[in-house]
Write a protein that holds these residues in place. Structure first.
Motif, PDB file in Angstrom:
ATOM      1  N   LEU A 165       0.841  -1.204   0.000  1.00 24.65           N
ATOM      2  CA  LEU A 165       0.000   0.000   0.000  1.00 24.65           C
ATOM      3  C   LEU A 165       0.875   1.253   0.000  1.00 24.65           C
ATOM      4  O   LEU A 165       1.893   1.311   0.703  1.00 24.65           O
ATOM      5  N   LEU A 166       0.457   2.224  -0.799  1.00 24.36           N
ATOM      6  CA  LEU A 166       1.048   3.567  -0.718  1.00 24.36           C
ATOM      7  C   LEU A 166      -0.118   4.522  -0.554  1.00 24.36           C
ATOM      8  O   LEU A 166      -1.066   4.501  -1.340  1.00 24.36           O
ATOM      9  N   SER A 167      -0.057   5.342   0.494  1.00 25.40           N
ATOM     10  CA  SER A 167      -1.156   6.284   0.712  1.00 25.40           C
ATOM     11  C   SER A 167      -0.576   7.661   1.028  1.00 25.40           C
ATOM     12  O   SER A 167       0.372   7.768   1.811  1.00 25.40           O
ATOM     13  N   PHE A 168      -1.093   8.693   0.380  1.00 30.26           N
ATOM     14  CA  PHE A 168      -0.615  10.052   0.673  1.00 30.26           C
ATOM     15  C   PHE A 168      -1.747  11.051   0.465  1.00 30.26           C
ATOM     16  O   PHE A 168      -2.745  10.760  -0.198  1.00 30.26           O
ATOM     17  N   HIS A 169      -1.549  12.227   1.054  1.00 36.42           N
ATOM     18  CA  HIS A 169      -2.516  13.312   0.870  1.00 36.42           C
ATOM     19  C   HIS A 169      -1.997  14.276  -0.182  1.00 36.42           C
ATOM     20  O   HIS A 169      -0.792  14.412  -0.379  1.00 36.42           O
ATOM     21  N   MET A 170      -2.913  14.950  -0.817  1.00 31.91           N
ATOM     22  CA  MET A 170      -2.520  15.927  -1.832  1.00 31.91           C
ATOM     23  C   MET A 170      -3.471  17.118  -1.748  1.00 31.91           C
ATOM     24  O   MET A 170      -4.674  16.967  -1.896  1.00 31.91           O
ATOM     25  N   ARG A 171      -2.904  18.277  -1.408  1.00 31.44           N
ATOM     26  CA  ARG A 171      -3.687  19.502  -1.490  1.00 31.44           C
ATOM     27  C   ARG A 171      -3.587  19.994  -2.921  1.00 31.44           C
ATOM     28  O   ARG A 171      -2.475  20.180  -3.450  1.00 31.44           O
ATOM     29  N   TRP A 172      -4.705  20.197  -3.552  1.00 33.71           N
ATOM     30  CA  TRP A 172      -4.691  20.607  -4.966  1.00 33.71           C
ATOM     31  C   TRP A 172      -5.787  21.641  -5.164  1.00 33.71           C
ATOM     32  O   TRP A 172      -6.960  21.338  -5.008  1.00 33.71           O
ATOM     33  N   ARG A 173      -5.400  22.852  -5.405  1.00 32.58           N
ATOM     34  CA  ARG A 173      -6.353  23.931  -5.699  1.00 32.58           C
ATOM     35  C   ARG A 173      -7.469  24.027  -4.664  1.00 32.58           C
ATOM     36  O   ARG A 173      -8.648  23.996  -5.007  1.00 32.58           O
ATOM     37  N   GLY A 174      -7.089  24.047  -3.414  1.00 35.69           N
ATOM     38  CA  GLY A 174      -8.070  24.237  -2.343  1.00 35.69           C
ATOM     39  C   GLY A 174      -8.739  22.950  -1.897  1.00 35.69           C
ATOM     40  O   GLY A 174      -9.435  22.919  -0.881  1.00 35.69           O
ATOM     41  N   ALA A 175      -8.558  21.870  -2.647  1.00 28.02           N
ATOM     42  CA  ALA A 175      -9.171  20.598  -2.236  1.00 28.02           C
ATOM     43  C   ALA A 175      -8.115  19.733  -1.548  1.00 28.02           C
ATOM     44  O   ALA A 175      -6.917  19.900  -1.774  1.00 28.02           O
ATOM     45  N   LEU A 176      -8.599  18.835  -0.708  1.00 26.66           N
ATOM     46  CA  LEU A 176      -7.681  17.892  -0.066  1.00 26.66           C
ATOM     47  C   LEU A 176      -8.064  16.483  -0.501  1.00 26.66           C
ATOM     48  O   LEU A 176      -9.210  16.055  -0.310  1.00 26.66           O
ATOM     49  N   LEU A 177      -7.112  15.784  -1.102  1.00 25.89           N
ATOM     50  CA  LEU A 177      -7.365  14.423  -1.588  1.00 25.89           C
ATOM     51  C   LEU A 177      -6.542  13.441  -0.777  1.00 25.89           C
ATOM     52  O   LEU A 177      -5.445  13.766  -0.324  1.00 25.89           O
TER      53      LEU A 177
END
Ligand code: BGC
Length: 765
Positions: free
Chosen positions: A715-727
């Motif tokens: 498993l690889l899991s990470f967060h990504m802030r992109w243009r005001g959204a959080l994924l």
């Protein structure tokens, strides 16, 4: 000598005491909170090989330049991060013998632990002293990220037999830099004081007048929580509390030390002492366990945005968290006067100054993993220094508002003083512009162009327009006498990367100007009037861009790193005798310069920045040509190559390079961890996971994911802030899920197909 770090997903632990390792561990276990940082020096001191180091962000010294042969244009000084007040110390004596692990008869049950999840450093051991006493110590400390001018320490000790114990927690401004040009001391003591259980020291820098004070509150208690009386003492630049008592065998005694450290960056110089005292006092009022709990909670909250989880490979997991931990504790983004030195708060090398590393390697991590103002402050830092960048260019003969950003700086002035870098490594200007471009495409904060971004871009474009010259031979514009990112070649002509970045800067500056002129004509008119922008400047830039020369080999079908690259003997690195490596420690500089060996990504660096303009077959040809000639002797090298190897499906190569970047310091690949950590390269490590294995890439304006996991990872899991959204992106060998956790609707692409997601939908494949 390699460090022995035990595998663990959230911790660095060391369970064997080896005095030779101390100086390495001081770097690896270092602490920081954005405002200050320190090496993991032993609280009780250490007379073996050590580098005592405490650093305060933004406090530096202009150390007069020392060179063999002065060249016009050299800077007057090299800014040095200052080794500042030692506030972690406790002198400990047991029946008259000082506790010092370098001198003890033996050390047992040693355990050092950096709890990265909670920002705590802990050490436990039992030492048998020369006088026969066995003392057991548990020492814990942290630099608060909640109160960033506060440090808290707890030290508990017990002895096997009754003994006369003296514990003296102290603050000490008698510190020197290991790195000085003229063996000078940089601090002028301004005062000290102590009373009851408190003490303070206060000094200012001999130049530039930075004022710094450290104040402490101390407490000592026996096992029944009965306070033990302490006596205050002080002498020049030093203050301590002396707790003296007779111990009862096997009973524990606990000393707390609460410290406030304040600099004139954040307080009126006349008030640094009082403010440091107030900080120490208020920390004491809160108490150790409350402060500690707040620290743990705040770190957990940071990790909620920034963590990368890797299952199935503890070594890779520990590596990435170690890198993220240091990035988070080096720069918190609360102050646009601060930046990220290549060694962060872990050593003196590189002067603690800012390099192109910030924009080229670190910015993506902060954009994706921290609050939006953090990355923006890195851009504002450069905007504030634009005036100095224009002065730097003027010193070298450029005119009309052309800016050359420094290779190394604290306040915007160039500090570097080797001609082949100071004058020639001008590609750094490209990275500053790229930072703005990357920030805007990632955040869509186009308003930043009006706030400062465009002024920076135009001044950089003016520099390139003046730095090129027309070549009759090529019938093109050329850029002569440069050093590319590969510092193993100097004074070359037409370094592909430099030419490419110059052309791109001219294009992007013109495009940005046109965009602002159209969208915000008033803001544009103001900037144009301020910098006296001529109407035909943009056209000139376009003409240069269209007619810039790039060396190319028809035989190899690759852009050449510089005009003369094919004159070199191209012998792959794998044919080098391993005993000859690293070549920068084994060969003369002359031999390195004549060789074909590449220190770090150069032509490939440009293809990495602009992968959406580089078709895969072109990338493959260049990777296959250059990587075998690359020795990766810059910490900034393996990460870029790891991302490109992932793109090309060279998964094993990508994995090997990933471990080399993520564990560069943990496994001390380059035998230099004693000097400090490679903090800016840690931003590159983050890219090697998220861009590389996570397959994130930005094509034009669009976000794409094309993951490819190493075999070992489940498993690889990470967060990504992109243009005001959080994924949150989760990748397993058989599935990909992207969860929209917060913010506006966004679109991303998987295998070229668009998918729109709003909060709190999940995409599954
Ligand atoms: C690299 C530079 C880098 C500097 C600081 C050097 O070894 O070649 O690209 O900016 O280190 O990290």
């Amino acid at each position: 000598m390699k460090p022995h770090i035990d595998p663990h997903p959230w911790k660095l632990t060391e369970s064997v005491w080896n005095p030779e390792h101390q100086i390495l561990s001081e770097s690896l276990f270092a602490l920081g909170n954005g405002r200050m940082g320190q090496r993991a020096n032993n609280e009780e001191g250490f007379s073996g090989k050590t580098l005592q180091g405490s650093y305060i962000a933004g406090v530096y010294y202009p150390d007069k330049t020392k060179v063999g042969w002065w060249k016009n244009g050299y800077p007057e000084y090299f800014a040095k991060v200052l080794n500042a007040v030692n506030f972690t110390g406790f002198h400990i004596e047991i029946d008259g013998e000082s506790l010092d692990l370098a001198k003890a008869k033996s050390v047992q049950a040693f355990h050092r632990e950096l709890d990265m999840q909670h920002g705590l450093l802990r050490r436990t051991f039992s030492a048998t002293l020369q006088n026969g006493h066995v003392v057991h110590v548990v020492a814990e400390r942290f630099l608060s990220i909640v109160m960033d001018e506060v440090a808290a320490m707890q030290l508990t000790l017990s002895t096997n037999l009754p003994a006369q114990i003296v514990v003296r927690p102290f603050v000490d401004f008698n510190v020197v830099n290991a790195d000085t040009n003229w063996d000078e001391t940089f601090w002028a003591p301004q005062g000290q004081g102590s009373q009851d259980l408190t003490g303070f020291v206060y000094a200012k820098t001999k130049k530039l007048d930075f004022h710094v004070a450290a104040a402490m509150h101390t407490q000592c208690m026996d096992q029944q929580q009965t306070p033990i009386a302490g006596e205050a003492h002080n002498k020049e630049a030093y203050a301590e509390t002396r707790f003296a008592f007779t111990s009862v065998a096997e009973q524990s005694y606990t000393v707390h030390k609460y410290v406030g450290v304040v600099s004139s960056l954040n307080a009126d110089p006349a008030e640094v002492v009082q403010r440091a005292q107030r900080q120490a006092e208020s920390a004491k009022e809160k108490g150790y366990s409350d402060l500690r709990q707040a620290q743990c909670d705040a770190w957990v909250a940071k990790w909620a945005l920034a963590d990368i989880q890797i299952d199935g490979d503890v070594s890779a997991q520990q590596g990435i968290r170690f890198n993220i931990f240091h990035l988070l504790q080096t720069f918190t983004g609360v102050d646009a006067r601060l930046n990220i030195g290549p060694k962060g708060f872990t050593g003196e090398k590189y002067g603690g100054s800012t390099y192109w590393d910030t924009e080229a390697y670190c910015l993506p991590f902060y954009m994706a993993s921290t609050a939006p103002r953090v990355a923006k402050n890195l851009l504002i830092y450069r905007y504030k220094q634009l005036g100095k960048a224009i002065e730097n260019a003027e010193k070298l003969g450029f005119t009309d508002g052309a800016a050359l950003y420094p290779m190394v700086t604290m306040n915007g002035e160039e500090c570097h003083n080797e001609w082949e870098i100071t004058f020639e490594e001008i590609h750094r200007n490209g990275a500053i512009a790229y930072g703005i471009y990357n920030y805007i495409r990632h955040t869509q904060d186009r308003g930043y162009l009006a706030e400062g971004g465009l002024e920076v871009l135009l001044a950089i474009a003016r520099f390139w327009a003046q730095r090129v010259n027309w070549s009759d031979a090529h019938e093109k514009f050329v850029i002569l006498g440069v050093t590319g990112p590969n510092e193993y070649e100097n004074n070359v002509n037409n370094n592909y990367y430099t030419n490419f970045m110059a052309a791109w800067c001219l294009e992007y500056a013109a495009e940005s100007a046109q965009w602002l002129a159209q969208e915000q004509p008033n803001a544009f008119a103001k900037i144009a009037a301020k910098i006296l922008l001529e109407e035909d400047e943009l056209e000139t830039w376009e003409a240069i861009r269209e007619n810039l020369y790039y060396p190319y080999s028809d035989e190899h079908q690759v852009y050449l790193q510089q005009d003369g690259f094919l004159d070199k003997e191209l012998i792959p690195v794998k044919e080098l005798d391993p005993a000859q490596r690293p070549i920068n420690q084994k060969w003369s500089w002359d031999r390195i310069l004549r060789s074909c060996y590449i220190k770090q990504a150069d032509t490939l660096q440009g293809m990495f920045f602009f992968e959406d303009r580089t078709p895969l077959d072109v990338l493959k040809r260049h990777f296959d040509f250059y990587e075998p000639l690359t020795v990766h002797e810059s910490s900034l090298s393996p990460c870029v190559h790891a991302v490109l190897a992932s793109r090309l499906g060279y998964t094993q190569k990508a994995y090997d390079l990933y471990l080399r970047t993520a564990r560069l310091d943990l496994d001390d690949y380059n035998n230099e961890v004693h000097q400090g950590l490679h903090v800016t390269a840690m931003g590159g490590t983050w890219m090697s996971v998220v861009y590389g294995f996570g397959g994130m890439k930005i094509v034009g304006e669009d976000l794409h994911f094309e993951p490819c996991l190493p075999q070992q990872w489940s498993l690889l899991s990470f967060h990504m802030r992109w243009r005001g959204a959080l994924l949150q992106v989760r990748i397993s060998p058989s599935a990909l899920t992207i969860e929209h956790k917060d913010g506006p609707e966004i679109t991303f692409y998987i295998e070229g197909k668009p998918h729109a997601l709003t909060c709190c939908q999940t995409f599954k494949r």
